[in-house]
Design a protein around this motif. Structure first.
Motif, PDB file in Angstrom:
ATOM      1  N   CYS A 120       0.828  -1.210   0.000  1.00  0.00           N
ATOM      2  CA  CYS A 120       0.000   0.000   0.000  1.00  0.00           C
ATOM      3  C   CYS A 120       0.862   1.259   0.000  1.00  0.00           C
ATOM      4  O   CYS A 120       0.522   2.260   0.622  1.00  0.00           O
ATOM      5  CB  CYS A 120      -0.908  -0.002   1.241  1.00  0.00           C
ATOM      6  N   LEU A 123      -0.064   4.869  -5.207  1.00  0.00           N
ATOM      7  CA  LEU A 123      -1.406   4.869  -5.790  1.00  0.00           C
ATOM      8  C   LEU A 123      -1.643   3.641  -6.670  1.00  0.00           C
ATOM      9  O   LEU A 123      -2.754   3.153  -6.775  1.00  0.00           O
ATOM     10  CB  LEU A 123      -1.635   6.135  -6.615  1.00  0.00           C
ATOM     11  N   LYS A 124      -0.582   3.130  -7.277  1.00  0.00           N
ATOM     12  CA  LYS A 124      -0.718   1.980  -8.179  1.00  0.00           C
ATOM     13  C   LYS A 124      -0.445   0.648  -7.483  1.00  0.00           C
ATOM     14  O   LYS A 124      -0.483  -0.399  -8.120  1.00  0.00           O
ATOM     15  CB  LYS A 124       0.215   2.139  -9.376  1.00  0.00           C
ATOM     16  N   TYR A 128      -3.523   0.009  -3.010  1.00  0.00           N
ATOM     17  CA  TYR A 128      -3.669   1.451  -3.146  1.00  0.00           C
ATOM     18  C   TYR A 128      -2.790   2.136  -2.100  1.00  0.00           C
ATOM     19  O   TYR A 128      -2.078   1.502  -1.332  1.00  0.00           O
ATOM     20  CB  TYR A 128      -5.135   1.885  -3.041  1.00  0.00           C
TER      21      TYR A 128
END
Length: 165
Positions: A120, A123-124, A128
């Motif tokens: 995590c 963003l990718k 997320y």
């Protein structure tokens, strides 16, 4: 691995997470084909003599395959190798008991512990972006690097699951 080799262990125990727990003998094969990489490894060098006793068709989980790759690159020949997959749902206290048992498995035991950081961090990323991920990963890395049993026991298993660590 150089530090572990310098400790002159009687046994190297490689520990990594997997969906199911279990033990793996030296010489058990592993592969990275599931990740699109045509590479096979074994957990430590192939043992001399009769087959090691790992069941035909048994392959290493990904964490132990990474250990096999590391050991192969280092040309590990210092001590016998055993692999232990720790079930992802094993409790912290269960992990502590397992670690204590492994520590008693030979007179001088070295452990190579492999763990996944959070999924995590961007963003990718698969999980997320989660702002807690970087701090979690840093704390876990410090605890592992220092072999700080108390800090490892204090890791929040719920948070680890949320961060896919």
């Amino acid at each position: 691995l150089a530090v572990l080799a310098a400790s002159r262990p009687d046994l190297l125990v490689v520990v990594g997470a997997a969906q199911e727990g279990g033990g793996y003998d030296q010489g058990t094969p592993g592969s990275f084909a599931g990740f699109g990489v045509d590479l096979t490894v074994t957990l430590g060098p192939e043992p001399e003599g009769p087959p090691s006793g790992h069941a035909t068709g048994t392959t290493l989980p990904a964490s132990l395959a990474v250990a096999g790759w590391l050991l192969g690159r280092a040309r590990w020949a210092v001590a016998p190798v055993a692999g232990v997959a720790v079930a992802e749902d094993l409790t912290s206290s269960g992990c502590g008991l397992l670690g204590a048992d492994l520590g008693r498995s030979a007179e001088r035991v070295a452990m190579l512990v492999l763990g996944d950081g959070s999924a995590c961090r961007t963003l990718k990323a698969p999980g997320y972006l989660d702002e807690r991920a970087a701090g979690f990963d840093a704390a876990a890395a410090r605890a592992l690097g220092a072999a700080d049993v108390a800090a490892l026991a204090a890791i929040d298993a719920g948070l680890a699951a949320e961060l896919q660590a």
